[in-house]
Each structure stands twice: as structure tokens, then as C-alpha cells.
Design a protein around this motif. Structure first.
Motif, PDB file in Angstrom:
ATOM      1  N   ILE B 140      38.509  49.018  32.077  1.00  0.00           N
ATOM      2  CA  ILE B 140      39.879  48.181  31.991  1.00  0.00           C
ATOM      3  C   ILE B 140      40.100  47.768  30.474  1.00  0.00           C
ATOM      4  O   ILE B 140      41.225  47.945  30.148  1.00  0.00           O
ATOM      5  CB  ILE B 140      39.870  46.919  32.820  1.00  0.00           C
ATOM      6  CG1 ILE B 140      39.809  47.478  34.617  1.00  0.00           C
ATOM      7  CG2 ILE B 140      41.138  46.317  32.781  1.00  0.00           C
ATOM      8  CD1 ILE B 140      39.889  46.451  35.251  1.00  0.00           C
ATOM      9  N   PRO B 141      39.496  46.832  29.609  1.00  0.00           N
ATOM     10  CA  PRO B 141      39.775  46.737  28.436  1.00  0.00           C
ATOM     11  C   PRO B 141      40.271  47.925  27.386  1.00  0.00           C
ATOM     12  O   PRO B 141      41.287  47.899  27.046  1.00  0.00           O
ATOM     13  CB  PRO B 141      38.470  45.690  27.880  1.00  0.00           C
ATOM     14  CG  PRO B 141      37.827  45.516  29.080  1.00  0.00           C
ATOM     15  CD  PRO B 141      37.866  46.673  30.063  1.00  0.00           C
ATOM     16  N   PRO B 142      39.491  48.983  27.251  1.00  0.00           N
ATOM     17  CA  PRO B 142      40.014  49.936  26.523  1.00  0.00           C
ATOM     18  C   PRO B 142      41.234  50.834  27.122  1.00  0.00           C
ATOM     19  O   PRO B 142      42.016  51.214  26.535  1.00  0.00           O
ATOM     20  CB  PRO B 142      38.983  50.919  26.468  1.00  0.00           C
ATOM     21  CG  PRO B 142      37.942  50.637  27.513  1.00  0.00           C
ATOM     22  CD  PRO B 142      38.068  49.155  27.695  1.00  0.00           C
ATOM     23  N   THR B 197      52.375  44.170  30.181  1.00  0.00           N
ATOM     24  CA  THR B 197      51.229  45.124  30.628  1.00  0.00           C
ATOM     25  C   THR B 197      50.080  44.820  30.378  1.00  0.00           C
ATOM     26  O   THR B 197      49.017  44.704  31.056  1.00  0.00           O
ATOM     27  CB  THR B 197      51.626  46.591  29.956  1.00  0.00           C
ATOM     28  OG1 THR B 197      52.983  46.703  30.393  1.00  0.00           O
ATOM     29  CG2 THR B 197      50.600  47.426  30.820  1.00  0.00           C
ATOM     30  N   THR B 198      49.730  44.308  29.061  1.00  0.00           N
ATOM     31  CA  THR B 198      48.326  43.825  28.510  1.00  0.00           C
ATOM     32  C   THR B 198      47.934  42.739  29.274  1.00  0.00           C
ATOM     33  O   THR B 198      46.791  42.307  29.573  1.00  0.00           O
ATOM     34  CB  THR B 198      48.029  43.865  26.995  1.00  0.00           C
ATOM     35  OG1 THR B 198      49.212  43.159  26.546  1.00  0.00           O
ATOM     36  CG2 THR B 198      48.082  45.488  26.350  1.00  0.00           C
ATOM     37  N   ARG B 199      48.955  41.705  29.368  1.00  0.00           N
ATOM     38  CA  ARG B 199      48.461  40.504  30.116  1.00  0.00           C
ATOM     39  C   ARG B 199      48.104  40.636  31.464  1.00  0.00           C
ATOM     40  O   ARG B 199      47.231  40.169  32.019  1.00  0.00           O
ATOM     41  CB  ARG B 199      49.605  39.504  29.817  1.00  0.00           C
ATOM     42  CG  ARG B 199      49.680  38.653  28.606  1.00  0.00           C
ATOM     43  CD  ARG B 199      48.548  38.399  28.068  1.00  0.00           C
ATOM     44  NE  ARG B 199      48.312  37.010  28.544  1.00  0.00           N
ATOM     45  CZ  ARG B 199      48.791  35.870  28.192  1.00  0.00           C
ATOM     46  NH1 ARG B 199      49.248  35.937  27.025  1.00  0.00           N
ATOM     47  NH2 ARG B 199      48.241  34.575  28.785  1.00  0.00           N
ATOM     48  N   LEU B 200      49.218  41.611  32.161  1.00  0.00           N
ATOM     49  CA  LEU B 200      48.738  41.859  33.611  1.00  0.00           C
ATOM     50  C   LEU B 200      47.377  42.489  33.683  1.00  0.00           C
ATOM     51  O   LEU B 200      46.634  42.102  34.649  1.00  0.00           O
ATOM     52  CB  LEU B 200      49.695  42.594  33.952  1.00  0.00           C
ATOM     53  CG  LEU B 200      50.108  42.931  35.436  1.00  0.00           C
ATOM     54  CD1 LEU B 200      50.798  41.480  35.824  1.00  0.00           C
ATOM     55  CD2 LEU B 200      51.150  43.988  35.868  1.00  0.00           C
ATOM     56  N   LEU B 201      46.807  43.226  32.691  1.00  0.00           N
ATOM     57  CA  LEU B 201      45.920  43.979  33.046  1.00  0.00           C
ATOM     58  C   LEU B 201      44.673  42.973  32.623  1.00  0.00           C
ATOM     59  O   LEU B 201      43.412  42.983  33.150  1.00  0.00           O
ATOM     60  CB  LEU B 201      45.806  45.337  32.057  1.00  0.00           C
ATOM     61  CG  LEU B 201      46.252  46.313  32.633  1.00  0.00           C
ATOM     62  CD1 LEU B 201      46.560  47.627  31.442  1.00  0.00           C
ATOM     63  CD2 LEU B 201      45.637  46.883  33.786  1.00  0.00           C
ATOM     64  N   LYS B 207      40.023  39.003  37.242  1.00  0.00           N
ATOM     65  CA  LYS B 207      39.955  38.963  38.672  1.00  0.00           C
ATOM     66  C   LYS B 207      38.693  39.693  39.148  1.00  0.00           C
ATOM     67  O   LYS B 207      38.174  39.555  40.083  1.00  0.00           O
ATOM     68  CB  LYS B 207      41.184  39.676  39.339  1.00  0.00           C
ATOM     69  CG  LYS B 207      42.057  38.622  40.157  1.00  0.00           C
ATOM     70  CD  LYS B 207      43.017  38.988  41.182  1.00  0.00           C
ATOM     71  CE  LYS B 207      43.439  38.054  42.139  1.00  0.00           C
ATOM     72  NZ  LYS B 207      44.675  37.877  42.358  1.00  0.00           N
ATOM     73  N   LEU B 208      38.525  41.294  38.394  1.00  0.00           N
ATOM     74  CA  LEU B 208      37.594  42.062  39.114  1.00  0.00           C
ATOM     75  C   LEU B 208      36.205  41.725  38.554  1.00  0.00           C
ATOM     76  O   LEU B 208      35.270  42.330  38.571  1.00  0.00           O
ATOM     77  CB  LEU B 208      37.885  43.655  38.713  1.00  0.00           C
ATOM     78  CG  LEU B 208      39.170  43.930  39.439  1.00  0.00           C
ATOM     79  CD1 LEU B 208      39.364  45.488  38.869  1.00  0.00           C
ATOM     80  CD2 LEU B 208      38.734  44.013  40.757  1.00  0.00           C
TER      81      LEU B 208
END
Lengths: 225, 214, 255
Positions: B140-142, B197-201, B207-208
Motif C-alpha cells: 500500500i505505501p509504495p 488520494t494519498t490521504r485516503l490510502l 485500517k488494514l
């Protein structure tokens, strides 16, 4: 295939001239980006609170918007308030200002990795804060940053391709001219891609070589893509 | 023309920018994931081919590759600039996303696969139920970084004539002779898209996150 | 006459030129607890992996009950269901809760309904004393608890035999006891077990037979009494003396 190879003969001179401009753009952008990036990284880590925030905002804005938009603001927008640049100057500036934000992040990462322990060690022998930064932390941080930082010259070399959109005569502009002359857009751009690939591979090999030469034994950090 | 109309004209390009991104990013993820699975689990020959794909596609400037793919695609089939541009951008991104997924797959240790095999799961089941769920979290981060890149690179389809944010900023800038305001407005919209978008991710990542004691 | 569950004949494993073990014979009878001891790097772990087909032996045969599992047409995944494996580093699935770890094989391999899988998994967790930790993730459990979940995960598949690969080596000394206790209880319940360990107290008390392996060969095997009190070979005596000394030292360290 033969026609395709013929493009190198027919447009070879033009491609080489364009490639020269592309390398120039890369070098100048990288240099501006490094100086400004280093300043931003230091400001963000060691500056007064307000400067930290300004540096942080700069990095966020330049990383958060397309380079193409930044280029257009500089080249088409700024003349409205009396600041006009030539195409090449605008390109240097856009690439440099943009690259600075990325280089600042690479440098900041390694400055943080060197960490407060080295700062304490420096201060404990009587160095001032900025003396410690320049004589203890930076020499280590710059070498530590090299593996991740070496993504930047290659990344920048690839991004320079967009400046032909303000009619800078780089490799991509030469490609477009050749494509329009032959009407074989796919073929000519493939040839252009090959020239870019060669430049990227050579640059990559060069950077790997420098990395090996300057490695401090036993010093390493995990590098992300 | 008042300021409201000016802005809303540029902002209406967001539909295209978001559209390009929503086609390019998932198609790049799909191709990238398949290629990454082949790279990691497909044996030596597959790994070599994938490595070549990655090296070549990531060595060519996205704009050049976009042009090649765009002209190649439109020469073969009758596609709109929007679709051809979006899919081309997806292929450009696939090489980068392949590396992200590959890195994530490799950082889930091989021992996890072995433990899964030890309770009788097949290779495919082990990858599906044990390796992939862990790899997704690591990616997710990359991937968030790549999503930001694709949003920004969607501005490249401006050169193909797709009426997205940048194109509209150029058009209205020309007609009103107010380029600075037009491009600054475009920059603000892009920034909000990337930032959102980056905040959402980041929220999704949090969450995960698998709970653990420090 | 007890029935052999696991029969190993003439087993050889090499990595290139490097022979891990050679011409190995071993029989495990139903309900037996066999403890394999020996210096590190003598192929004990590799032997367990061969039995579970996680690596392929180069020569020889292994039978599980009447089935030759080393046969070419044998379905590995089928075999592994019947052989439970407990790893030195636990190897729990990091993204699943304790319950999820135990359930995964039940729902995906045995294709049990969610309800039935949950019930069965909870039963196994209770068996290792961790019913109250069912919703904890591996990262929220101590090493000892993780290993007990590892045991429950293997038990859930109702294996014919359980393999333990140094199950307590990665644990802090104060956590070893709880895992050994679970294993002791399993042995008492009649589970067939093949255990590689350095825990001599466990070997002495629980093992039906101790096998001493060195440099890829079985040097000697016998009852705990034979092995500890009158071993036939000087090498066995030497090793046991060293390891008991070390084990004793470890205990005084922690006190």
C-alpha cells in the motif's frame, strides 16, 4: 526493420544534438535541485519552526502537482506579472525546482537516519549545532543518501522529455520533427526510446560505479523504490 | 466571464483526469500483478522475460512510451484519444506496479509459503490465502506513491488532445489571456486530487494494519 | 504388536556434493513419542522436512501407514494434511488471528463450513489453553503462545503424526515450559510424535525412544534409561554429558 534502422542514419545527427540538450537539461536541473534540495532538507530538519513549515509546504506542493503544470506556470504564467524566461531557462527552472522537492526528501531521509545520536556526539566535543551538521552529519548523510538519491538523475533524465511541449529543442523535439517528416510516429518514437534507453543505462552504470567507490564499509540503510 | 465560470470550466476537466486515472491505475495494477506473480513464482525463464519488460519500460520516459503505445494502439484499432491514452498510461504504469507487487511478494518470507504448504494447502491456495493478503498490506505505501504519480502523469494525455484539467486550463488561458490564473487553478485541483488520494490510502493502510504489541 | 505409522527406509538427502544424511532407517509406532537429539547441522530438521515432503529426499522410501509417500504419483498436499508440522520459528500466518490460523486449513483444505471450522478450531485452541486468545493476532501473542497456536493449527488437521522441529529453541527460557507442557499432554493423550529438541528433561520424561543422530547417521537409539544411564557408544555419552551440562547452566542462568 531496415527502414527503421535507417532512421538512425537519417536522423542520427539530429538525435545526437537533441540528446545533448536532454543531458544538459538533466545536469542543470539536477544541480539546481541539489543545492535547493539540500537547503530544504536542512531547513526542514534543523531550521526554526516557521522555516520547517515553509520547506514542508514547498515539498508537498512540488511533489503534489504535475511537473507539466509547473512548467506551464513558469513559462506561460509568470510573464503576466513581468517575469519572462526563455524556453530553456524556464525548463531549467521547472526541472530544478521540481527535482529539489524530491532530492530534499532523499537527503532528509538520510539526515534523519544519521539521527540525534551523532548530533549529541558532535555537541559533546564542543562543536556548535551548525558545525556538527556540516562536519559530522552531512558527510555521513550525503554518502548514506547516495543509493536512494541515485534514482533521481535517472528519473530526472526521463522527465526532461516533457519540456519539448514548450518547444525546447531536446531529443523528444527532434523525435517529433522526424515523426512529422516520415509520418511513422511509432517507428520514430521507438528509435527515440532506444536513445533514451542507452542514456539511462549508461547513467545507471555510472551511478552504480560511484556508489561502489564511495561506500563506507558497514554503513547502509534500507532503500525503497 | 466571471471567476466562477473560469474555475468551473477548468474543474470540469477533472472528470477526464479522474477517468484517465481510474482506467490507467487499475489496468496497470492488473497487468503488474500478473507479471509480478509470473516473475516471482513462474520460474527462471519467466523471471528473465519480466526483468526485461521492467528494465525496458522503466528505462523509457513515460511520455515517449505513452506516445509509442498511443500511436501503435490507434493505428491498429479505432479508439478515442481518451481510451487509447488511458490504456497506454496503464501499460506504462504496469512496469512500475509490477516492481511494487514483486517487492511486496518477496518481503513476505518464503517460510510463510512453507507453513501454508505444511498444512496441506496447494501452492496456488498458499499464494492466494497466505502470501497475497500479507503482500497487499506491504504494497500500500509504495502503491499510494504510484497512484500519485499516475494522477500527475495523467496530465501527459493533454498532449494527445484529451480535454482534461491541463488542456482546459490552456484553452481558457488562451481565450482570456490569463494563463497564470488558469495554470495555478489547475495546479490547485491536481494538488487536491493527489493529496486526497494519498490521504485516503493512508487511512486504508492504517485500517488494514495487523494489530501487534509494541 | 503396535502398528508402525511411519516407516523410513534407506533415506538419503544431499545438497549437491554435500550429504545431509545417508541410508537412514527409522520406524515410528502408533502412540510413540520419539525424540531425536544430536548436534546442530546433522540433518535432523532436514529429515523432518523430508517426511513432510517440504523437501524431496534423493533416495529411499517413506511410508505413512501403508502408503508410500515418496512414490511419484503420491499427492503431496494430501499427505501433508496427515502429517502435522510445528516449526522452530512458529511461522504463524501474520495476517490472521489465532483462530484464523487454526481455521485456514480446515476451511480451505478440508473445505469445512465456516461454522464447523470455527467450532473445531476453538476446540483445538482450548486444547492448548488459548481459547481466550482466539481473536489475538500473532503480533499480540508471546512466543510461547504463538507456538501453542502453531501446535493447535497442526492438530486441527487431525494428523496421524506430529513433527516438532526444535519447537522451543526460539523461545525465551521462561516461555519454554508452557509449550513442553502442551506437548507432554499430547503424548499422554496418545498422539504419535517425532520431536527434534535439545530439551533433555522432556526427552527423559516423555520419550518412548531417543534417537541420537550425528553427521547424517543414527549413532544410537534406545529408551531414555538406556541412553542416559548406559549408552553403548562413547559419542552418545559425550554428547549427552555436554548437552545436560549446557541445559543445567541455562537453568541456573534464569534463576
Amino acid at each position: 526493420m531496415l527502414t527503421w534502422l535507417g532512421y538512425f542514419e537519417r536522423f542520427g545527427q539530429n538525435f545526437l544534438r537533441g540528446a545533448g540538450v536532454t543531458l544538459e537539461l538533466t545536469a542543470v536541473g539536477l544541480a539546481i535541485g541539489f543545492v535547493l534540495g539540500l537547503f530544504l532538507a536542512l531547513a526542514r530538519s534543523y531550521g526554526p519552526k516557521w522555516l520547517q513549515q515553509v520547506a514542508g509546504a514547498y515539498i508537498a506542493v512540488f511533489r503534489g502537482t504535475p511537473l507539466l503544470v509547473q512548467l506551464f506556470i513558469i513559462y506561460y504564467g509568470l510573464p503576466e506579472i513581468g517575469i519572462a524566461f526563455s524556453q530553456n531557462l524556464a525548463a531549467y527552472l521547472a526541472l530544478g525546482l521540481n527535482s529539489a522537492a524530491y532530492q530534499a526528501e532523499y537527503l532528509r531521509g538520510s539526515i534523519n537516519a544519521i539521527g540525534s545520536a551523532q548530533m549529541q556526539a558532535g555537541r559533546s566535543i564542543g562543536l556548535s549545532k551548525w558545525q556538527t551538521i556540516f562536519y559530522v552529519i552531512l558527510p555521513q548523510a550525503l554518502r548514506l543518501a547516495l543509493p536512494s538519491w541515485s534514482n533521481e538523475p535517472i528519473s530526472l533524465l526521463k522527465t526532461t522529455a516533457i519540456v519539448f511541449l514548450i518547444a525546447v529543442q531536446d531529443l523528444m523535439a527532434e523525435g517529433k520533427r522526424a515523426a512529422t517528416a516520415t509520418f511513422d510516429f511509432v517507428g520514430v518514437y521507438l528509435a527515440v526510446a532506444v536513445v533514451y534507453l542507452v542514456m539511462v543505462f549508461v547513467l545507471d552504470a555510472l551511478l552504480k560505479f560511484v556508489e561502489r567507490k564511495t561506500k563506507i564499509p558497514g554503513m547502509d540503510i534500507e532503500t525503497s523504490r | 466571464m466571471d471567476f466562477g465560470q473560469f474555475i468551473s470550466y477548468i474543474a470540469s476537466g477533472t472528470v477526464y483526469t479522474v477517468g484517465v486515472t481510474l482506467i490507467a491505475l487499475p489496468s496497470g495494477l492488473l497487468i503488474g500483478t500478473i507479471l509480478a506473480l509470473l516473475y516471482v513464482y513462474g520460474g527462471k525463464a519467466a523471471a528473465r522475460v519480466m526483468n526485461l519488460y521492467s528494465t525496458v519500460f522503466r528505462g523509457i520516459p513515460p511520455l515517449v512510451l505513452l506516445f509509442i503505445l498511443f500511436f501503435a494502439v490507434t493505428r491498429g484499432i479505432n479508439l478515442s484519444a481518451f481510451w487509447a491514452g488511458s490504456l497506454s498510461l496503464g501499460i506504462v504504469s504496469s512496469a512500475y506496479q509490477m516492481e511494487i507487487v514483486r517487492g511486496a511478494l518477496l518481503s513476505v518470507s518464503g517460510d510463510q509459503l512453507m507453513a501454508a504448504r505444511a498444512i496441506g494447502m496447494s501452492r496456488l491456495q498458499s499464494i492466494r490465502y497466505v502470501v497475497l493478503p500479507q503482500a497487499v498490506r506491504l504494497a500500500i505505501p509504495p502503491w499510494s506513491n504510484e497512484a500519485a504519480i499516475v494522477i500527475k502523469d495523467s496530465s501527459l494525455v493533454y498532449a494527445l488532445g484529451v480535454p482534461e484539467i491541463l488542456r482546459r486550463a490552456q484553452l481558457i488561458g488562451a481565450s482570456s489571456q490569463r494563463y497564470l490564473l488558469a495554470y495555478l487553478s489547475a495546479a490547485v485541483i491536481y494538488f487536491l486530487l493527489v493529496f486526497g488520494t494519498t490521504r485516503l490510502l493512508a487511512v486504508l493502510e492504517k485500517k488494514l494494519t495487523i494489530p501487534s504489541n509494541p | 504388536m503396535p502398528e508402525p505409522i511411519l516407516t523410513i527406509k534407506n533415506l538419503t538427502k544431499k545438497y549437491g556434493e554435500n550429504v545431509i544424511f545417508q541410508h537412514l532407517d527409522l520406524t515410528v509406532n502408533e502412540g510413540d513419542t520419539i525424540v531425536i537429539i544430536g548436534p546442530s547441522g546433522t540433518g535432523k530438521s532436514t529429515l523432518l522436512r523430508c517426511i513432510n515432503l517440504l523437501t524431496r529426499p534423493d533416495e529411499g522410501q517413506i511410508w505413512l501407514d501403508d502408503m508410500e509417500i515418496t512414490a511419484k504419483d503420491c499427492d503431496e498436499d494430501q499427505v501433508r494434511q496427515h502429517i502435522g508440522m510445528v516449526f522452530q520459528n512458529f511461522l504463524l500466518f501474520n495476517h490472521l488471528t489465532a483462530l484464523g490460523n487454526v481455521k485456514l486449513g480446515l476451511s480451505k483444505v478440508k473445505k469445512m463450513s465456516d461454522e464447523a471450522a470455527t467450532e473445531k478450531a476453538m476446540h483445538e485452541l482450548a486444547r492448548v489453553g488459548l481459547a481466550d486468545r482466539a481473536d489475538h493476532y500473532p503480533g499480540q501473542l508471546s512466543g510461547g503462545q504463538q507456538q501453542r497456536v502453531g501446535i493447535a493449527r497442526a492438530l486441527a488437521m487431525d494428523p496421524r503424526i506430529m513433527l516438532f522441529d526444535e519447537p522451543t529453541s526460539a523461545l525465551d527460557p521462561e516461555l519454554i515450559g508452557e509449550v513442553l507442557e502442551v506437548m507432554r499432554q499430547l503424548a499422554l493423550d496418545g498422539m504419535t510424535m517425532l520431536v527434534v529438541t535439545h530439551e533433555m528433561g522432556f526427552a527423559r520424561e516423555v520419550a518412548d525412544r531417543i534417537v541420537f543422530m550425528e553427521k547424517g547417521y543414527i549413532v544410537e537409539e534406545g529408551s531414555p534409561d538406556e541412553m542416559f544411564n548406559h549408552p553403548k557408544f562413547p559419542r552418545t555419552r559425550e554428547f549427552l554429558w555436554k548437552i545436560t551440562e549446557l541445559y543445567g547452566k541455562k537453568e541456573t542462568d534464569t534463576n
